[in-house]
Design a protein around this motif. Structure first.
Motif, short mmCIF file in Angstrom:
data_model
loop_
_atom_site.label_atom_id
_atom_site.label_comp_id
_atom_site.label_asym_id
_atom_site.label_seq_id
_atom_site.Cartn_x
_atom_site.Cartn_y
_atom_site.Cartn_z
N TRP A 2 1.03 -1.78 -0.13
CA TRP A 2 -0.17 -0.13 0.05
C TRP A 2 1.02 0.74 -0.26
CZ3 TRP A 2 -5.04 -0.64 4.11
CH2 TRP A 2 -5.44 -0.98 3.48
N THR A 4 2.03 5.43 0.87
CA THR A 4 2.04 6.06 2.50
C THR A 4 0.01 6.62 2.43
OG1 THR A 4 2.33 7.96 1.85
CG2 THR A 4 4.02 7.06 2.71
N ASP A 6 -2.89 4.84 0.72
CA ASP A 6 -3.59 4.42 0.85
C ASP A 6 -3.35 3.78 3.24
OD1 ASP A 6 -4.48 4.18 -1.59
OD2 ASP A 6 -3.30 2.14 -1.81
N VAL A 7 -2.43 3.48 3.47
CA VAL A 7 -2.23 3.64 4.78
C VAL A 7 -3.30 4.43 5.79
CG1 VAL A 7 -0.94 3.24 7.00
CG2 VAL A 7 -0.20 1.83 4.46
N ASP A 10 -6.56 3.93 5.59
CA ASP A 10 -7.65 3.08 5.83
C ASP A 10 -7.20 3.12 7.46
OD1 ASP A 10 -8.41 0.02 5.81
OD2 ASP A 10 -6.27 -0.33 6.97
N SER A 11 -6.75 3.60 8.27
CA SER A 11 -6.38 3.90 9.61
C SER A 11 -6.97 5.07 10.36
CB SER A 11 -4.24 4.37 9.67
OG SER A 11 -4.52 4.53 11.34
N THR A 53 10.58 0.46 11.10
CA THR A 53 10.26 0.75 9.47
C THR A 53 11.17 1.78 9.26
OG1 THR A 53 8.55 1.54 7.98
CG2 THR A 53 8.74 2.64 10.40
N ILE A 61 3.87 8.10 5.93
CA ILE A 61 2.60 8.02 6.86
C ILE A 61 2.36 9.03 7.62
CG2 ILE A 61 1.39 6.05 8.28
CD1 ILE A 61 3.02 3.69 7.23
N LYS A 65 -2.19 10.39 7.40
CA LYS A 65 -2.22 11.67 8.57
C LYS A 65 -2.96 12.60 8.41
CE LYS A 65 -1.42 6.57 10.28
NZ LYS A 65 -1.35 5.37 11.76
N ARG A 99 -8.90 0.24 -2.95
CA ARG A 99 -8.32 -0.93 -2.15
C ARG A 99 -8.55 -1.79 -2.77
NH1 ARG A 99 -8.02 3.12 0.95
NH2 ARG A 99 -9.23 3.00 2.11
#
Length: 177
Positions: A2, A4, A6-7, A10-11, A53, A61, A65, A99
């Motif tokens: 995914w 960043t 997409d992460v 989703d989060s 990471t 990310i 966010k 996704r």
């Protein structure tokens, strides 16, 4: 893997479900702080052992966010929502659907790849050198049948019979498509 974005999407979609506008505002502020911290640490080359990471990815990310929490806050303000409901967020729902489709396509491609590998394991690919006389006979049979020489050899191999004493023989046949 995914992106960043997409992460982050989703989060936020999962964590934001049923949160009030005040809590979403707190999440925006928290993400801004985390974005600054991780950005600074990435520039310094600090590692994030607890997250295992790359520092740059973690910083990216948190930046994503932060943007997503801001988008949710703005959407809630514009729509007059007292709580965030991901199902009503058309943009978030579209991204989640995309996704899901990407994930399904990836899983399907992986399953097809595994099936091909399984088939290849069962098969045999080889390079074969035969005498000039045998080569002429195989090419002539292939020409008559409208096949490639390798196809005639494959049909020949499929018809091999192994005798009790280990000898190989092939009953007469005519190569065909």
């Amino acid at each position: 893997m995914w992106s960043t974005d997409d992460v982050a999407r989703d989060s936020v979609r999962r964590q934001g479900n049923a949160l009030t506008a005040a809590v979403v505002a707190e999440r925006v502020a928290e993400a801004a702080v985390r974005e600054r911290e991780t950005s600074k640490q990435a520039l310094l080359g600090d590692t994030f052992c607890e997250y295992e990471t790359e520092p740059e990815r973690l910083a990216d990310i948190w930046a994503a966010k932060h943007m997503e929490w801001q988008r949710v806050r703005d959407l809630m303000t514009q729509s007059g929502w007292s709580r965030y409901e991901p199902e009503l967020d058309l943009q978030s729902s579209q991204w989640a659907q995309e996704r899901g489709q990407q994930r399904q396509a990836t899983l399907s491609a992986h399953a097809a790849h595994l099936a091909r590998r399984h088939d290849e394991r069962d098969g045999l690919r080889t390079e074969l050198w035969v005498s000039a006389r045998a080569g002429r006979l195989i090419r002539a049979a292939a020409d008559r049948a409208g096949l490639q020489p390798a196809e005639v050899l494959a049909q020949l191999a499929e018809r091999v019979v192994v005798g009790k004493d280990g000898t190989l023989s092939v009953p007469p046949f005519s190569p065909s498509r």
